[in-house]
Design an enzyme around this catalytic site. Structure first.
Site, mmCIF file in Angstrom:
data_model
loop_
_atom_site.group_PDB
_atom_site.id
_atom_site.type_symbol
_atom_site.label_atom_id
_atom_site.label_comp_id
_atom_site.label_asym_id
_atom_site.label_seq_id
_atom_site.Cartn_x
_atom_site.Cartn_y
_atom_site.Cartn_z
ATOM 1 N N ARG A 165 0.996 -1.143 -0.107
ATOM 2 C CA ARG A 165 0.090 0.139 -0.140
ATOM 3 C C ARG A 165 0.994 1.002 -0.185
ATOM 4 O O ARG A 165 1.786 1.787 1.257
ATOM 5 C CB ARG A 165 -1.122 -0.472 0.879
ATOM 6 C CG ARG A 165 -2.206 -1.141 1.482
ATOM 7 C CD ARG A 165 -3.163 -1.420 0.290
ATOM 8 N NE ARG A 165 -3.604 -2.021 0.070
ATOM 9 C CZ ARG A 165 -3.962 -3.696 -0.217
ATOM 10 N NH1 ARG A 165 -2.138 -3.763 -1.676
ATOM 11 N NH2 ARG A 165 -4.747 -4.467 -0.078
ATOM 12 N N ASP A 256 -7.304 -11.709 1.455
ATOM 13 C CA ASP A 256 -7.092 -12.280 2.766
ATOM 14 C C ASP A 256 -8.038 -13.399 3.216
ATOM 15 O O ASP A 256 -7.142 -14.680 3.694
ATOM 16 C CB ASP A 256 -7.709 -11.166 3.568
ATOM 17 C CG ASP A 256 -6.929 -9.690 3.699
ATOM 18 O OD1 ASP A 256 -6.021 -9.662 3.063
ATOM 19 O OD2 ASP A 256 -7.531 -8.551 3.648
#
Length: 298
Positions: A165, A256
């Site tokens: 990120r 995830d």
């Protein structure tokens, strides 16, 4: 035997069917721990390691973790702090986020190295991500690497998802350097190809596999959206094409869910290819659910 995930859980405001927003709690490694708990159904304890504040939102987060059957014994309290927060916007099934996390208590999760080391005692598998590393100050990053090294020396396997990120890092050079520092400790890498291409310039998933293998990572699984998942476990290479491709309602947390399910399957003794296929199926269901957490029945 115990599965431990380390990172940041945030308050999540996600769109609901009534046109408003619903409060939940999520974060990349927490989402994975949740998915692992769903898969394992108590057969292997799942622990989440983080830091929260002392306000009502922090209390609600800890209560949610415990109510899910995830061990919260090593959720640190930081006096006067609170948790980070994000809001999801979904358009055509794809999500974007607005974050408020600069003062998140989770940035202090490694402030007490002895506490962090105790959190990993008895772990069979430990999951961290690039986000875990990114939110920590330099001293916290060093403490985390020390704790991972000690856990690995005691017999734990370390799993890592780059989960790059850009906004969390000073620049790409800092991210690359930190990831290169953690890779010697990693047994199982679970990157997303898009992240690896952006950060390391990998032209193909095969290039990602080769680069991570050359860095000493034993097992590599490269997620690539609805395209085939490419992997290498030891000397065995494989490609697994998803059986089901769906139109997403909300893609938040799909990677995830893949990570947590895959790692849980491996703890259950499932072969790598079968574990990837099971993880792909859960990820496909995850994108049909609003918010970051898969349903308990998934």
């Amino acid at each position: 035997m115990m599965f431990a995930a380390i990172g940041e859980c945030l308050a999540e405001f996600a769109p609901n069917e009534a046109g408003g927003y619903a409060l939940g709690f999520a974060g990349d490694t927490f989402n994975a721990a949740w998915a692992a708990r769903v898969r394992l159904r108590g057969a292997v304890p799942v622990r989440y390691v983080t830091a929260i504040g002392t306000d009502w939102m922090s209390d609600a987060m800890r209560a949610r973790i415990e109510a899910a059957g995830i061990d919260a014994a090593f959720v640190r309290r930081v006096e006067g702090a609170s948790v980070g927060l994000y809001v999801i916007r979904v358009e055509a099934g794809e999500r974007s986020f607005a974050y408020w996390r600069r003062q998140s208590a989770a940035t202090h999760l490694a402030d007490d190295p002895a506490f962090l080391a105790r959190a990993l005692v008895g772990a069979r598998l430990v999951l961290v991500s690039g986000i875990t590393l990114a939110i920590l100050p330099p001293a916290g990053r060093a403490a985390l690497l020390d704790a991972l090294g000690a856990a690995r020396a005691a017999g734990a396997e370390i799993a890592f998802d780059t989960n790059y990120r850009p906004a969390l890092w000073r620049d790409a050079d800092e991210a690359r350097e930190m990831i290169r520092r953690v890779l010697p400790l990693v047994d199982i890498a679970l990157p997303t190809f898009e992240d690896e291409a952006a950060l390391f310039g990998d032209a193909t998933p095969a290039a990602t596999v080769a680069r991570l293998a050359a860095a000493g990572v034993r097992d590599v699984v490269v997620k690539n959206g609805t395209a085939a998942t490419l992997g290498r476990f030891g000397a065995e290479s494989f490609e697994v094409v998803p059986r089901e491709v769906v139109t997403p309602v909300d893609s938040t947390g799909a990677g995830d869910a893949f990570n947590g399910t895959f790692l849980a399957c491996r703890l259950q003794g499932m072969a790598p290819v079968a574990a990837v296929a099971a993880a792909q199926a859960v990820a496909a269901r995850a994108v049909l659910t609003r918010g970051a957490l898969i349903a308990d029945e998934a």
